[in-house]
Design an enzyme around this catalytic site. Structure first.
Site, PDB file in Angstrom:
ATOM      1  N   LYS A   1      -3.098   8.091   3.639  1.00 11.95           N
ATOM      2  CA  LYS A   1      -4.256   7.820   4.513  1.00 11.95           C
ATOM      3  C   LYS A   1      -3.938   8.215   5.958  1.00 11.95           C
ATOM      4  O   LYS A   1      -4.831   8.689   6.687  1.00 11.95           O
ATOM      5  CB  LYS A   1      -4.668   6.353   4.424  1.00 11.95           C
ATOM      6  CG  LYS A   1      -5.328   5.959   3.104  1.00 11.95           C
ATOM      7  CD  LYS A   1      -6.610   6.735   2.826  1.00 11.95           C
ATOM      8  CE  LYS A   1      -7.410   6.171   1.657  1.00 11.95           C
ATOM      9  NZ  LYS A   1      -8.479   7.081   1.213  1.00 11.95           N
TER      10      LYS A   1
ATOM     11  N   TYR B   1       0.839  -1.211   0.000  1.00 10.59           N
ATOM     12  CA  TYR B   1       0.000   0.000   0.000  1.00 10.59           C
ATOM     13  C   TYR B   1       0.874   1.261   0.000  1.00 10.59           C
ATOM     14  O   TYR B   1       0.454   2.325  -0.445  1.00 10.59           O
ATOM     15  CB  TYR B   1      -0.943  -0.030   1.199  1.00 10.59           C
ATOM     16  CG  TYR B   1      -2.209   0.798   1.058  1.00 10.59           C
ATOM     17  CD1 TYR B   1      -3.011   0.729  -0.077  1.00 10.59           C
ATOM     18  CD2 TYR B   1      -2.613   1.646   2.084  1.00 10.59           C
ATOM     19  CE1 TYR B   1      -4.172   1.467  -0.191  1.00 10.59           C
ATOM     20  CE2 TYR B   1      -3.781   2.398   1.987  1.00 10.59           C
ATOM     21  CZ  TYR B   1      -4.551   2.305   0.841  1.00 10.59           C
ATOM     22  OH  TYR B   1      -5.705   3.057   0.735  1.00 10.59           O
TER      23      TYR B   1
HETATM   24  P1  NAP Z   1     -13.408   4.715  -7.127  1.00  6.94           P
HETATM   25  O1  NAP Z   1     -14.770   4.267  -7.475  1.00  6.94           O
HETATM   26  O2  NAP Z   1     -12.339   4.551  -8.159  1.00  6.94           O
HETATM   27  O3  NAP Z   1     -13.449   6.230  -6.601  1.00  6.94           O
HETATM   28  C1  NAP Z   1     -12.283   7.019  -6.476  1.00  6.94           C
HETATM   29  C2  NAP Z   1     -12.710   8.410  -6.837  1.00  6.94           C
HETATM   30  O4  NAP Z   1     -11.662   9.377  -6.603  1.00  6.94           O
HETATM   31  C3  NAP Z   1     -13.065   8.500  -8.314  1.00  6.94           C
HETATM   32  O5  NAP Z   1     -14.350   9.044  -8.453  1.00  6.94           O
HETATM   33  C4  NAP Z   1     -11.989   9.421  -8.830  1.00  6.94           C
HETATM   34  O6  NAP Z   1     -12.404  10.164  -9.951  1.00  6.94           O
HETATM   35  C5  NAP Z   1     -11.766  10.318  -7.646  1.00  6.94           C
HETATM   36  N1  NAP Z   1     -10.613  11.187  -7.871  1.00  6.94           N
HETATM   37  C6  NAP Z   1      -9.340  10.834  -8.164  1.00  6.94           C
HETATM   38  N2  NAP Z   1      -8.595  11.940  -8.374  1.00  6.94           N
HETATM   39  C7  NAP Z   1      -9.423  13.008  -8.182  1.00  6.94           C
HETATM   40  C8  NAP Z   1      -9.248  14.421  -8.248  1.00  6.94           C
HETATM   41  N3  NAP Z   1      -8.069  14.990  -8.546  1.00  6.94           N
HETATM   42  N4  NAP Z   1     -10.333  15.215  -7.978  1.00  6.94           N
HETATM   43  C9  NAP Z   1     -11.522  14.687  -7.675  1.00  6.94           C
HETATM   44  N5  NAP Z   1     -11.751  13.357  -7.617  1.00  6.94           N
HETATM   45  C10 NAP Z   1     -10.700  12.531  -7.872  1.00  6.94           C
HETATM   46  O7  NAP Z   1     -12.888   3.908  -5.853  1.00  6.94           O
HETATM   47  P2  NAP Z   1     -13.389   3.736  -4.348  1.00  6.94           P
HETATM   48  O8  NAP Z   1     -12.723   2.486  -3.892  1.00  6.94           O
HETATM   49  O9  NAP Z   1     -14.858   3.861  -4.244  1.00  6.94           O
HETATM   50  O10 NAP Z   1     -12.631   4.932  -3.610  1.00  6.94           O
HETATM   51  C11 NAP Z   1     -13.271   5.955  -2.872  1.00  6.94           C
HETATM   52  C12 NAP Z   1     -12.510   6.204  -1.582  1.00  6.94           C
HETATM   53  O11 NAP Z   1     -12.655   5.061  -0.754  1.00  6.94           O
HETATM   54  C13 NAP Z   1     -11.006   6.444  -1.748  1.00  6.94           C
HETATM   55  O12 NAP Z   1     -10.589   7.440  -0.845  1.00  6.94           O
HETATM   56  C14 NAP Z   1     -10.419   5.106  -1.337  1.00  6.94           C
HETATM   57  O13 NAP Z   1      -9.091   5.212  -0.861  1.00  6.94           O
HETATM   58  C15 NAP Z   1     -11.387   4.739  -0.221  1.00  6.94           C
HETATM   59  N6  NAP Z   1     -11.346   3.332   0.199  1.00  6.94           N
HETATM   60  C16 NAP Z   1     -11.542   2.341  -0.718  1.00  6.94           C
HETATM   61  C17 NAP Z   1     -11.502   1.017  -0.311  1.00  6.94           C
HETATM   62  C18 NAP Z   1     -11.708  -0.112  -1.288  1.00  6.94           C
HETATM   63  O14 NAP Z   1     -11.365  -1.246  -0.972  1.00  6.94           O
HETATM   64  N7  NAP Z   1     -12.271   0.141  -2.453  1.00  6.94           N
HETATM   65  C19 NAP Z   1     -11.256   0.710   1.039  1.00  6.94           C
HETATM   66  C20 NAP Z   1     -11.061   1.737   1.945  1.00  6.94           C
HETATM   67  C21 NAP Z   1     -11.113   3.052   1.508  1.00  6.94           C
HETATM   68  P3  NAP Z   1     -11.558  10.024 -11.353  1.00  6.94           P
HETATM   69  O15 NAP Z   1     -11.186   8.610 -11.523  1.00  6.94           O
HETATM   70  O16 NAP Z   1     -12.497  10.552 -12.359  1.00  6.94           O
HETATM   71  O17 NAP Z   1     -10.368  10.896 -11.185  1.00  6.94           O
END
Ligand code: NAP
Length: 260
Positions: free
Chosen positions: A166, A159
């Site tokens: 984070k 990670y």
């Molecule tokens: P996701 O669907 O890929 O969402 C990530 C989002 O971040 C996308 O909408 C992306 O938009 C946006 N993003 C990236 N760069 C950006 C920027 N410069 N300005 C505005 N938006 C931006 O994935 P997700 O897993 O649901 O992630 C959402 C959050 O949950 C993240 O913080 C992630 O670390 C957290 N999280 C995820 C998991 C997991 O297992 N999936 C676990 C714990 C925490 P674009 O792609 O259009 O840039």
């Protein structure tokens, strides 16, 4: 009666219907909230398409969290439209590929700074852009900012710099909670277990996380179930946790609590 009846909420980070933020958006509507989504850059058209899967289809604002202009414009739009903001979901993370899966010495500052800006500093940028609207809601009974986190109290395999980002996000949430608490604005994070989203696909160690959760989660864990994470976000945005701020709420099947 819904848990979020009458609340006005901005939800960032909806990319596809697998996004954690999409599950939050769906739940928020089901609980009576009026929502607006935001999307960024090349993903914006995908966010707009995904928004049509919600009922009613919400408006989508363009907010790249690295753009002060877009943040300011979105603040004006929501100010005119709503005059206050009861809830804000930060669901944004990104790190250049060299920041993940190659150890701590591969990435230089140019790459690390992108990871830290988009994944951690963006919470301050976003909250700052909507601060007057959040404080307006805070004065009227309370506003809630919720961010999505991955437990940063330990070092995980692969990670790497995303873990450091984070950790910064967790610290920043506490400082924002300190600064905004007197204005009635709560700031909390939900530390989720692994869920298969677009962002998850770009994490090289993701299958290892899945295996860890399979072996260790006392409650079990389903990597396809974003709704368990969404429900915790809704609870934090509701009026049911009015004295909770600066908190990291683990929604991970209990993995954080067990040694092995
Ligand atoms: P996701 O669907 O890929 O969402 C990530 C989002 O971040 C996308 O909408 C992306 O938009 C946006 N993003 C990236 N760069 C950006 C920027 N410069 N300005 C505005 N938006 C931006 O994935 P997700 O897993 O649901 O992630 C959402 C959050 O949950 C993240 O913080 C992630 O670390 C957290 N999280 C995820 C998991 C997991 O297992 N999936 C676990 C714990 C925490 P674009 O792609 O259009 O840039």
């Amino acid at each position: 009666m819904g848990m979020l009846d009458g609340k006005r909420i901005l939800i960032t980070g909806v990319l596809t219907d697998a996004s954690l933020a999409f599950a939050v958006a769906r739940r928020a509507q089901a609980e009576g909230a009026e929502i607006v989504l935001s999307g960024a850059g090349r993903g914006l058209s995908l966010t707009r398409r995904t928004a049509r899967k919600l009922d009613p289809a919400p408006d989508v604002l363009e907010i790249d969290v690295t753009s002060d202009d877009q943040l300011a414009a979105a603040g004006s739009v929501l100010g005119e439209r709503w005059g206050r903001l009861d809830g804000l979901l930060h669901a944004i993370g990104f790190a250049p590929p060299v920041c993940l899966g190659q150890g701590m010495f591969a990435a230089g500052w140019d790459d690390v700074t992108v990871a830290l800006q988009v994944s951690a500093y963006s919470l301050k940028a976003l909250v700052g852009a909507f601060r007057p609207l959040l404080e307006e809601a805070g004065a009227g009974g309370g506003a809630s900012v919720v961010g999505l986190d991955f437990d940063a109290t330990v070092a995980w395999p692969l990670y790497d710099w995303m873990g450091v980002a984070k950790a910064a996000l967790e610290s920043l949430a506490r400082y924002l909670a300190r600064d905004l608490g007197p204005r009635g604005v709560r700031v909390n994070l939900v530390a989720a277990g692994p869920v298969r989203t677009m962002a998850a696909k770009s994490i090289p160690g993701f299958p290892e996380f899945e295996e860890t959760w399979r072996q260790r989660a006392p409650l079990g864990w389903n990597v396809h179930d974003a709704d368990v994470v969404a429900r915790a976000c809704i609870a934090l945005m509701s009026d049911w946790l009015p004295m909770t701020t600066g908190e990291v709420l683990h929604v991970d099947g209990g993995v954080h609590a067990v040694g092995s």
